[in-house]
Design a protein around this motif. Structure first.
Motif, mmCIF file in Angstrom:
data_model
loop_
_atom_site.group_PDB
_atom_site.id
_atom_site.type_symbol
_atom_site.label_atom_id
_atom_site.label_comp_id
_atom_site.label_asym_id
_atom_site.label_seq_id
_atom_site.Cartn_x
_atom_site.Cartn_y
_atom_site.Cartn_z
ATOM 1 N N THR A 1 3.163 -2.781 9.606
ATOM 2 C CA THR A 1 4.303 -3.342 10.344
ATOM 3 C C THR A 1 5.628 -3.106 9.631
ATOM 4 O OG1 THR A 1 3.993 -5.489 9.267
ATOM 5 C CG2 THR A 1 2.859 -5.134 11.373
ATOM 6 N N ARG A 2 5.569 -2.678 8.375
ATOM 7 C CA ARG A 2 6.792 -2.442 7.608
ATOM 8 C C ARG A 2 6.722 -1.081 6.941
ATOM 9 N NH1 ARG A 2 5.950 -6.253 2.162
ATOM 10 N NH2 ARG A 2 3.835 -5.518 1.696
ATOM 11 N N ARG A 3 7.876 -0.578 6.552
ATOM 12 C CA ARG A 3 7.921 0.693 5.847
ATOM 13 C C ARG A 3 9.109 0.700 4.897
ATOM 14 N NH1 ARG A 3 10.695 5.379 9.616
ATOM 15 N NH2 ARG A 3 12.263 4.089 10.645
ATOM 16 N N ARG A 4 8.982 1.508 3.855
ATOM 17 C CA ARG A 4 10.094 1.709 2.924
ATOM 18 C C ARG A 4 11.063 2.695 3.543
ATOM 19 N NH1 ARG A 4 11.167 5.477 -1.301
ATOM 20 N NH2 ARG A 4 9.163 6.481 -0.850
ATOM 21 N N ILE A 5 12.327 2.345 3.532
ATOM 22 C CA ILE A 5 13.341 3.167 4.172
ATOM 23 C C ILE A 5 14.667 2.979 3.440
ATOM 24 C CG2 ILE A 5 14.087 1.437 5.847
ATOM 25 C CD1 ILE A 5 13.472 5.216 6.538
ATOM 26 N N GLY A 6 15.668 3.780 3.793
ATOM 27 C CA GLY A 6 16.967 3.683 3.146
ATOM 28 C C GLY A 6 17.963 2.841 3.922
ATOM 29 N N THR B 1 0.836 -1.196 0.000
ATOM 30 C CA THR B 1 0.000 0.000 0.000
ATOM 31 C C THR B 1 0.879 1.256 0.000
ATOM 32 O OG1 THR B 1 -0.084 0.278 2.409
ATOM 33 C CG2 THR B 1 -1.685 -1.245 1.413
ATOM 34 N N PRO B 2 0.312 2.411 -0.377
ATOM 35 C CA PRO B 2 1.084 3.647 -0.323
ATOM 36 C C PRO B 2 1.599 3.965 1.088
ATOM 37 C CG PRO B 2 -0.937 3.973 -1.566
ATOM 38 C CD PRO B 2 -1.030 2.628 -0.943
ATOM 39 N N ILE B 3 0.883 3.521 2.110
ATOM 40 C CA ILE B 3 1.306 3.805 3.486
ATOM 41 C C ILE B 3 2.577 3.020 3.805
ATOM 42 C CG2 ILE B 3 0.540 3.981 5.868
ATOM 43 C CD1 ILE B 3 -1.158 5.452 3.637
ATOM 44 N N GLU B 4 2.602 1.756 3.436
ATOM 45 C CA GLU B 4 3.807 0.948 3.642
ATOM 46 C C GLU B 4 4.973 1.496 2.830
ATOM 47 O OE1 GLU B 4 2.144 -3.539 4.347
ATOM 48 O OE2 GLU B 4 1.755 -2.637 2.385
ATOM 49 N N ALA B 5 4.660 2.062 1.664
ATOM 50 C CA ALA B 5 5.693 2.595 0.766
ATOM 51 C C ALA B 5 6.162 3.990 1.176
ATOM 52 C CB ALA B 5 5.174 2.625 -0.666
ATOM 53 N N SER B 6 5.743 4.455 2.372
ATOM 54 C CA SER B 6 6.103 5.790 2.860
ATOM 55 C C SER B 6 5.627 6.885 1.910
ATOM 56 C CB SER B 6 7.621 5.896 3.092
ATOM 57 O OG SER B 6 8.042 4.937 4.042
ATOM 58 N N LEU B 7 4.454 6.663 1.321
ATOM 59 C CA LEU B 7 3.846 7.630 0.411
ATOM 60 C C LEU B 7 2.504 8.124 0.949
ATOM 61 C CD1 LEU B 7 4.570 5.863 -3.011
ATOM 62 C CD2 LEU B 7 5.792 7.817 -2.036
ATOM 63 N N ALA C 1 18.906 4.279 7.033
ATOM 64 C CA ALA C 1 19.116 5.700 6.735
ATOM 65 C C ALA C 1 17.831 6.374 6.268
ATOM 66 C CB ALA C 1 20.199 5.860 5.666
ATOM 67 N N LYS C 2 17.790 7.662 6.435
ATOM 68 C CA LYS C 2 16.656 8.464 5.994
ATOM 69 C C LYS C 2 16.703 8.670 4.484
ATOM 70 C CE LYS C 2 14.467 12.962 6.879
ATOM 71 N NZ LYS C 2 14.578 14.255 7.628
ATOM 72 N N LEU C 3 15.534 8.710 3.856
ATOM 73 C CA LEU C 3 15.419 9.053 2.433
ATOM 74 C C LEU C 3 15.018 10.517 2.295
ATOM 75 C CD1 LEU C 3 13.485 5.888 1.163
ATOM 76 C CD2 LEU C 3 15.900 6.425 0.789
ATOM 77 N N GLY D 1 30.223 4.879 -1.207
ATOM 78 C CA GLY D 1 29.612 3.696 -0.612
ATOM 79 C C GLY D 1 28.399 3.249 -1.398
ATOM 80 N N ASN D 2 27.502 2.528 -0.731
ATOM 81 C CA ASN D 2 26.313 2.002 -1.379
ATOM 82 C C ASN D 2 25.056 2.604 -0.759
ATOM 83 O OD1 ASN D 2 27.966 0.003 -2.779
ATOM 84 N ND2 ASN D 2 28.040 -1.061 -0.802
ATOM 85 N N VAL D 3 24.020 2.722 -1.572
ATOM 86 C CA VAL D 3 22.705 3.105 -1.068
ATOM 87 C C VAL D 3 21.695 2.077 -1.558
ATOM 88 C CG1 VAL D 3 23.209 5.559 -0.947
ATOM 89 C CG2 VAL D 3 22.268 4.613 -3.060
ATOM 90 N N ALA D 4 20.663 1.890 -0.771
ATOM 91 C CA ALA D 4 19.615 0.941 -1.132
ATOM 92 C C ALA D 4 18.301 1.397 -0.536
ATOM 93 C CB ALA D 4 19.959 -0.467 -0.632
ATOM 94 N N GLN D 5 17.216 0.966 -1.155
ATOM 95 C CA GLN D 5 15.900 1.112 -0.566
ATOM 96 C C GLN D 5 15.437 -0.273 -0.137
ATOM 97 O OE1 GLN D 5 12.998 3.759 -2.428
ATOM 98 N NE2 GLN D 5 14.622 4.602 -3.722
ATOM 99 N N ALA D 6 14.634 -0.311 0.923
ATOM 100 C CA ALA D 6 14.259 -1.601 1.495
ATOM 101 C C ALA D 6 12.943 -1.481 2.242
ATOM 102 C CB ALA D 6 15.352 -2.076 2.450
ATOM 103 N N TYR D 7 12.329 -2.630 2.491
ATOM 104 C CA TYR D 7 11.189 -2.716 3.406
ATOM 105 C C TYR D 7 11.688 -3.376 4.680
ATOM 106 C CZ TYR D 7 7.813 -0.947 0.140
ATOM 107 O OH TYR D 7 7.117 -0.108 -0.703
ATOM 108 N N ILE D 8 11.502 -2.676 5.799
ATOM 109 C CA ILE D 8 12.026 -3.112 7.085
ATOM 110 C C ILE D 8 10.936 -2.985 8.144
ATOM 111 C CG2 ILE D 8 13.696 -2.560 8.912
ATOM 112 C CD1 ILE D 8 15.653 -1.710 6.825
#
Length: 398
Positions: free
Chosen positions: A313-318, A275-281, A386-388, A355-362
């Motif tokens: 219970t999860r969110r998109r984050i860096g 959902t958009p909520i889980e996707a931090s949208l 990390a913060k996006l 370094g490296n950056v990634a997006q993830a569900y955590i």
């Protein structure tokens, strides 16, 4: 229009002998030494001769990059029920979107999952322009066709055209050379129909983009050979006349730029079970739509409940890390290296910050700054939540 019937007009592009579709700028990509790959059924440049991925990426962050995004699907939606139709399939509030304003939104299924992300532009109370992803073309059209059948008067058509993104801190300086329109008065999220020399047809300009940098997206009519030649000539003219500030940029840098900017890519950060909520949208659902009943848009019952009860219970984050880059599907563990807490959706080395950056569900219990482990190539690697976005956006706003 017959009551109870939606009109759908779908135009198709010409295919190559290999069965892949080509954009109107294909010949330029080949001449410029573009490495062509299959992307969403199109022959698209991933890199150009003489440019590395890092070179391309850094060029956009400092100067101007040209991206052919003509593979994306363009739509016109009109008619007395057009707004109601779009507000049923997305959570947007078109009544508060100004005329010639545009906004990111998402197509939603009945469970609140994301069918695709899109940009919607309002040209009038009953006239809208929308751009969706090429990779979702078939399912988007099927979805929109079925949803439109619920409304009395909606006309939906897709159309052929060149879609060109001009991105980077010198984008306005470059484009201003080709128009008498004062581009400094057009801000991020605003659009305008204007003339660009030497294109004879009127061009739709949107101050928008997918890199985190300032820039524009131009929809250039290309329905016949003459119009396609004009679009191709304009693309080549930008590169040939201003080589010190502008270069063509391929898909490789487009992905790392959007990743650093914290932007979603459908099929990675967005999917029909997210959902958009889980996707931090959550910001895509304006307060005016949160006050309406739970049947006001697809999946509203679930989405509004997630907002009200904070029940996700999860969110998109860096994620940031050193060493081998995280990639899609890598498992994320808590600092103990045992407890699974999420997974990577996209990852890449970061040319901008190192370094490296990634997006993830955590699992959202784990906060920004927490140490975690990522399983990469059979080994656990150190990483940090990390913060996006990773790189501050440089959007042109008043």
């Amino acid at each position: 229009m017959i009551k109870g019937q939606a009109a759908f007009i779908v135009q198709k592009r010409l295919a190559s002998t290999a069965g892949l579709l080509r954009t109107p700028l294909y010949d330029a990509h080949v001449e410029l030494g573009g490495k062509m790959v299959d992307y969403a059924g199109f022959e698209m440049p991933v890199l150009y001769k003489g440019q590395s991925h890092v070179d391309s990426h850094n060029w956009v962050r400092s100067k101007v990059g040209l991206f052919d995004v003509s593979h994306m699907l363009q739509h016109n939606v009109s008619g007395p029920d057009a707004a109601n139709f779009l507000q049923k399939v997305t959570p947007i509030d078109l009544s508060i979107l100004p005329e010639n304003g545009s906004s990111l939104s998402v197509l939603l299924n009945n469970e609140g999952g994301v069918i695709d992300d899109c940009i919607i532009t309002k040209h009038g109370d009953d006239k809208f322009y929308m751009v969706t992803n090429a990779g979702c073309r078939a399912k988007d059209l099927d979805f929109l066709r079925k949803e439109a059948e619920r409304f009395n008067s909606v006309k939906h058509e897709t159309f052929e055209g060149t879609l060109l993104a001009i991105q980077g801190p010198k984008a306005q300086e470059l484009l201003q050379k080709f128009t008498n329109e004062d581009l400094s008065k057009i801000y991020f999220g605003q659009t305008k129909f204007l003339n660009l020399s030497p294109i004879k047809a009127t061009v739709h300009l949107a101050r928008s983009g997918y890199t985190g940098e300032d820039g524009f997206e131009l929809s250039i009519p290309s329905t016949n050979a003459e119009e396609q030649a004009q679009a191709l000539n304009f693309f080549n003219t930008l590169i040939q006349e201003y080589p010190d500030i502008v270069k063509p940029i391929g898909l490789a840098a487009r992905d790392s730029l959007r990743l650093e900017a914290g932007m979603c890519l459908y099929g990675h950060e967005l999917a029909e079970d997210i959902t958009p909520i889980e996707a931090s949208l959550t910001w895509l659902i304006p307060k005016t739509r949160r006050e309406l009943n739970e049947s006001s848009f697809n999946g509203a019952a679930k989405i509004l409940s997630q907002i009200k009860d904070k029940s996700t219970t999860r969110r998109r984050i860096g994620i940031t890390s050193k060493g081998p880059s995280p990639r899609e599907g890598n498992t994320i563990f808590a600092e103990d290296g045992v407890t699974k807490i999420g997974y990577v959706t996209s990852g890449s080395p970061s040319p901008s910050i190192g370094g490296n950056v990634a997006q993830a569900y955590i699992d959202k219990k784990h906060k920004i700054g927490s140490n975690v482990k990522i399983e990469i190539r059979g080994k656990l690697r150190d990483a940090v939540i990390a913060k996006l976005p990773f790189v501050p956006s440089n959007l042109y706003k008043p």
